[in-house]
Design a protein around this motif. Structure first.
Motif, PDB file in Angstrom:
ATOM      1  N   GLY A 199       1.043  -0.995   0.065  1.00 30.01           N
ATOM      2  CA  GLY A 199      -0.090  -0.005  -0.238  1.00 30.01           C
ATOM      3  C   GLY A 199       0.811   1.784  -0.066  1.00 30.01           C
ATOM      4  N   PRO A 200       0.200   1.843   0.209  1.00 30.06           N
ATOM      5  CA  PRO A 200       0.809   3.296  -0.130  1.00 30.06           C
ATOM      6  C   PRO A 200       1.727   3.900   1.680  1.00 30.06           C
ATOM      7  CG  PRO A 200      -0.789   3.916   1.101  1.00 30.06           C
ATOM      8  CD  PRO A 200      -1.609   2.904   0.627  1.00 30.06           C
ATOM      9  N   THR A 201       3.924   4.296   1.060  1.00 32.16           N
ATOM     10  CA  THR A 201       4.268   4.251   2.326  1.00 32.16           C
ATOM     11  C   THR A 201       4.802   5.321   2.072  1.00 32.16           C
ATOM     12  OG1 THR A 201       5.416   2.847   3.554  1.00 32.16           O
ATOM     13  CG2 THR A 201       5.531   2.452   1.420  1.00 32.16           C
ATOM     14  N   THR A 202       6.186   4.992   2.875  1.00 30.36           N
ATOM     15  CA  THR A 202       7.478   5.958   2.534  1.00 30.36           C
ATOM     16  C   THR A 202       8.493   5.436   2.349  1.00 30.36           C
ATOM     17  OG1 THR A 202       7.461   7.502   4.971  1.00 30.36           O
ATOM     18  CG2 THR A 202       6.460   7.857   3.109  1.00 30.36           C
ATOM     19  N   PHE A 203      10.163   6.079   2.447  1.00 29.52           N
ATOM     20  CA  PHE A 203      10.965   5.238   2.470  1.00 29.52           C
ATOM     21  C   PHE A 203      11.722   4.859   3.173  1.00 29.52           C
ATOM     22  CE2 PHE A 203      14.080   5.675  -1.772  1.00 29.52           C
ATOM     23  CZ  PHE A 203      12.587   5.390  -2.709  1.00 29.52           C
ATOM     24  N   ARG A 204      10.942   5.691   4.792  1.00 30.65           N
ATOM     25  CA  ARG A 204      11.421   5.797   6.021  1.00 30.65           C
ATOM     26  C   ARG A 204      10.277   4.998   6.503  1.00 30.65           C
ATOM     27  NH1 ARG A 204       9.767  11.102   8.872  1.00 30.65           N
ATOM     28  NH2 ARG A 204       7.571  10.110   8.541  1.00 30.65           N
ATOM     29  N   ASP A 205       9.618   5.057   6.194  1.00 33.51           N
ATOM     30  CA  ASP A 205       8.595   3.755   6.906  1.00 33.51           C
ATOM     31  C   ASP A 205       8.330   2.484   6.002  1.00 33.51           C
ATOM     32  OD1 ASP A 205       6.988   5.637   8.434  1.00 33.51           O
ATOM     33  OD2 ASP A 205       5.320   5.316   7.108  1.00 33.51           O
ATOM     34  N   VAL A 206       9.284   2.232   5.490  1.00 34.59           N
ATOM     35  CA  VAL A 206       9.717   1.144   4.873  1.00 34.59           C
ATOM     36  C   VAL A 206      10.909  -0.089   5.436  1.00 34.59           C
ATOM     37  CG1 VAL A 206      10.141  -0.958   2.709  1.00 34.59           C
ATOM     38  CG2 VAL A 206       8.660   0.954   2.270  1.00 34.59           C
ATOM     39  N   LEU A 207      11.860   0.784   6.191  1.00 29.17           N
ATOM     40  CA  LEU A 207      12.013   1.129   6.484  1.00 29.17           C
ATOM     41  C   LEU A 207      12.064   0.510   8.247  1.00 29.17           C
ATOM     42  CD1 LEU A 207      15.725  -0.006   7.506  1.00 29.17           C
ATOM     43  CD2 LEU A 207      15.967   2.979   8.178  1.00 29.17           C
ATOM     44  N   GLY A 208      11.141   1.481   9.130  1.00 32.26           N
ATOM     45  CA  GLY A 208      10.807   1.276   9.920  1.00 32.26           C
ATOM     46  C   GLY A 208       9.644  -0.111   9.964  1.00 32.26           C
ATOM     47  N   ASP A 209       9.159  -0.162   8.826  1.00 25.03           N
ATOM     48  CA  ASP A 209       8.239  -2.052   9.564  1.00 25.03           C
ATOM     49  C   ASP A 209       9.045  -2.999   9.291  1.00 25.03           C
ATOM     50  OD1 ASP A 209       6.011  -0.115   9.191  1.00 25.03           O
ATOM     51  OD2 ASP A 209       5.506   0.080   6.874  1.00 25.03           O
ATOM     52  N   THR A 210      10.041  -3.123   8.343  1.00 18.63           N
ATOM     53  CA  THR A 210      10.753  -4.051   8.045  1.00 18.63           C
ATOM     54  C   THR A 210      11.531  -4.366   9.902  1.00 18.63           C
ATOM     55  OG1 THR A 210      10.930  -3.433   6.361  1.00 18.63           O
ATOM     56  CG2 THR A 210      12.879  -4.290   7.320  1.00 18.63           C
ATOM     57  N   ALA A 211      11.765  -3.144   9.928  1.00 16.18           N
ATOM     58  CA  ALA A 211      12.425  -3.485  11.466  1.00 16.18           C
ATOM     59  C   ALA A 211      11.355  -4.106  12.822  1.00 16.18           C
ATOM     60  CB  ALA A 211      13.536  -1.693  12.354  1.00 16.18           C
ATOM     61  N   ASP A 212       9.750  -3.764  12.642  1.00  7.24           N
ATOM     62  CA  ASP A 212       9.344  -3.863  13.585  1.00  7.24           C
ATOM     63  C   ASP A 212       8.612  -5.140  13.303  1.00  7.24           C
ATOM     64  OD1 ASP A 212       9.014  -1.129  14.638  1.00  7.24           O
ATOM     65  OD2 ASP A 212       7.162  -0.792  13.228  1.00  7.24           O
ATOM     66  N   GLY A 213       8.887  -5.673  11.772  1.00  9.45           N
ATOM     67  CA  GLY A 213       8.248  -7.339  11.671  1.00  9.45           C
ATOM     68  C   GLY A 213       9.601  -8.621  11.925  1.00  9.45           C
ATOM     69  N   SER A 214      10.610  -7.869  12.106  1.00  6.81           N
ATOM     70  CA  SER A 214      11.910  -8.276  12.426  1.00  6.81           C
ATOM     71  C   SER A 214      12.154  -8.607  13.654  1.00  6.81           C
ATOM     72  CB  SER A 214      13.354  -7.857  11.664  1.00  6.81           C
ATOM     73  OG  SER A 214      13.031  -7.388  10.492  1.00  6.81           O
ATOM     74  N   PHE A 215      11.696  -7.708  14.816  1.00  6.19           N
ATOM     75  CA  PHE A 215      11.148  -7.759  15.855  1.00  6.19           C
ATOM     76  C   PHE A 215      11.121  -9.195  17.062  1.00  6.19           C
ATOM     77  CE2 PHE A 215      10.288  -7.438  20.815  1.00  6.19           C
ATOM     78  CZ  PHE A 215      11.234  -6.934  20.942  1.00  6.19           C
ATOM     79  N   LEU A 216      10.037  -9.963  16.199  1.00  6.87           N
ATOM     80  CA  LEU A 216       9.408 -11.254  17.012  1.00  6.87           C
ATOM     81  C   LEU A 216      10.700 -12.278  16.088  1.00  6.87           C
ATOM     82  CD1 LEU A 216       6.278 -10.881  17.608  1.00  6.87           C
ATOM     83  CD2 LEU A 216       8.285 -10.923  19.847  1.00  6.87           C
ATOM     84  N   PRO A 217      10.568 -12.720  15.008  1.00  8.21           N
ATOM     85  CA  PRO A 217      12.078 -13.446  14.237  1.00  8.21           C
ATOM     86  C   PRO A 217      12.870 -13.476  15.038  1.00  8.21           C
ATOM     87  CG  PRO A 217      10.416 -12.704  12.740  1.00  8.21           C
ATOM     88  CD  PRO A 217      10.036 -11.538  14.562  1.00  8.21           C
ATOM     89  N   LEU A 218      13.938 -12.590  15.082  1.00  6.39           N
ATOM     90  CA  LEU A 218      15.041 -11.916  15.666  1.00  6.39           C
ATOM     91  C   LEU A 218      14.549 -12.394  17.210  1.00  6.39           C
ATOM     92  CD1 LEU A 218      16.355  -8.599  13.724  1.00  6.39           C
ATOM     93  CD2 LEU A 218      16.533 -11.599  13.559  1.00  6.39           C
ATOM     94  N   VAL A 219      14.147 -11.575  17.775  1.00 12.10           N
ATOM     95  CA  VAL A 219      14.189 -11.843  19.692  1.00 12.10           C
ATOM     96  C   VAL A 219      13.849 -12.828  19.761  1.00 12.10           C
ATOM     97  CG1 VAL A 219      13.620 -10.935  21.323  1.00 12.10           C
ATOM     98  CG2 VAL A 219      13.929  -9.276  19.686  1.00 12.10           C
TER      99      VAL A 219
END
Length: 341
Positions: free
Chosen positions: A210-230
């Motif tokens: 959907g609609p997003t920005t470059f900053r939110d692409v980086l932010g959403d990637t970090a948020d989605g990787s939190f539980l898999p990494l931790v």
């Protein structure tokens, strides 16, 4: 909204057509012999023209409401969240992806989402939505800490513990009830980056994202990787990622169907409309996290009975004494001369 531009006509006159003042003198320097007769062209005198004032229709000027000056403190301290929908350097790519999304949504995604909403009972859909939302609380807690908000972080942690235990793994949102009063507070690494001065970057539209920005692409990637990494498994398995992604996507599309249909119903340019709505709402979310509550959604502006009346300074109708009736005849045509009646 497309604001029409009124360009005043400018009349250009040739310098030879401009009359010289009576007392104007022209000094002719020493010329070589035989060239004075050839210099018969009158000298060019530059006469400054008065500034051209554009014509303003009084009727239109009366209906225009002057923009309120920006209050001190309303501007973004970091310059990261100003909504500038005119700056879309990837508009060609974004419009192409938006066209792909509209085609896929028409033939595939919307039918699946509406089928999901029809077949799956509402309590099951609500339980799945609550459970997936509960899994976002850990990274929301971390982002509140990174933003220097320990109070909001403590509330988020308490909400996660209550819903994970009393709410049966988050299937029931017990924390938002009046007994606890701990509502869900959306937050993420994109907001954290914004609060620390990282600009949003170009607007971007990606199918299934959907609609997003470059900053939110980086932010959403970090948020989605939190539980898999931790935590690791099962959050790091591809089966979990696909199942939760499909269920969450179908539920979000089904719940947003009425809003999307309303948004695109009368839109001349659906792409520009969605872009403007997303950027404004995203800026409001950043301000909500920041705690200023500056940009809030307004459903409808109050209608002014008289465009020239000041709503703050005009007396109320009940405080104004009624004016005596007038014997003057009512004018049906405003351009008609009353004396000729």
């Amino acid at each position: 909204m497309i604001t029409p531009l009124v360009v005043p006509a400018v009349l250009l006159a040739s310098p030879a057509d401009l009359p010289l003042p009576n007392d104007a003198t022209v000094e002719v320097g020493q010329l070589p012999a035989g060239t004075l007769a050839a210099a018969q062209t009158p000298p060019v005198v530059v006469v400054p023209l008065p500034p051209v004032v554009p014509f303003v229709d009084p009727a239109q000027a009366a209906n225009q409401v002057p923009a309120a000056p920006a209050a001190e403190g309303d501007l973004d301290d970091f310059g990261a969240d100003s909504v500038q929908v005119d700056k879309d350097p990837l508009e060609g790519f974004n419009r192409a992806m938006f066209g792909v999304y509209r085609a896929m949504d028409k033939v595939l995604w919307r039918p699946l989402a509406m089928g999901y909403k029809t077949v799956v009972p509402k309590p099951v859909r609500s339980g799945a939505r609550n459970a997936l939302s509960n899994l976002t609380e850990p990274y929301i807690f971390v982002n509140f800490l990174l933003q220097g908000k320990p109070g909001k972080a403590a509330e988020t942690f308490a909400r996660f513990v209550i819903n994970s235990t009393l709410g049966i793994g988050g299937l029931i949102d017990v924390a938002k009830t009046k007994d606890f009063k701990l509502p869900h507070r959306p937050n993420g690494f994109g907001a954290t980056l914004a609060l620390h001065g990282v600009k949003a970057g170009p607007y971007l539209f990606v199918p299934f994202v959907g609609p997003t920005t470059f900053r939110d692409v980086l932010g959403d990637t970090a948020d989605g990787s939190f539980l898999p990494l931790v935590v690791g498994k099962p959050f790091s398995t591809w089966k979990y990622q696909i199942v939760t992604g499909v269920v969450d996507g179908l539920d979000m599309r089904a719940e947003a169907d009425a809003e999307l249909r309303t948004l695109f119903a009368d839109a001349i340019d659906p792409y520009a409309t969605l872009r403007a709505v997303y950027l404004q709402n995203r800026a409001a979310e950043i301000e909500e996290v920041r705690g200023r509550h500056r940009a809030k959604k307004v459903d409808a502006a109050p209608e002014l009975d008289e465009p020239l009346d000041d709503p703050a300074g005009s007396p109320k109708a009940s405080d104004t004494p009624p004016s005596p009736p007038s014997d003057a005849p009512e004018l049906q045509d405003p351009m008609k001369d009353p004396a000729t009646n």
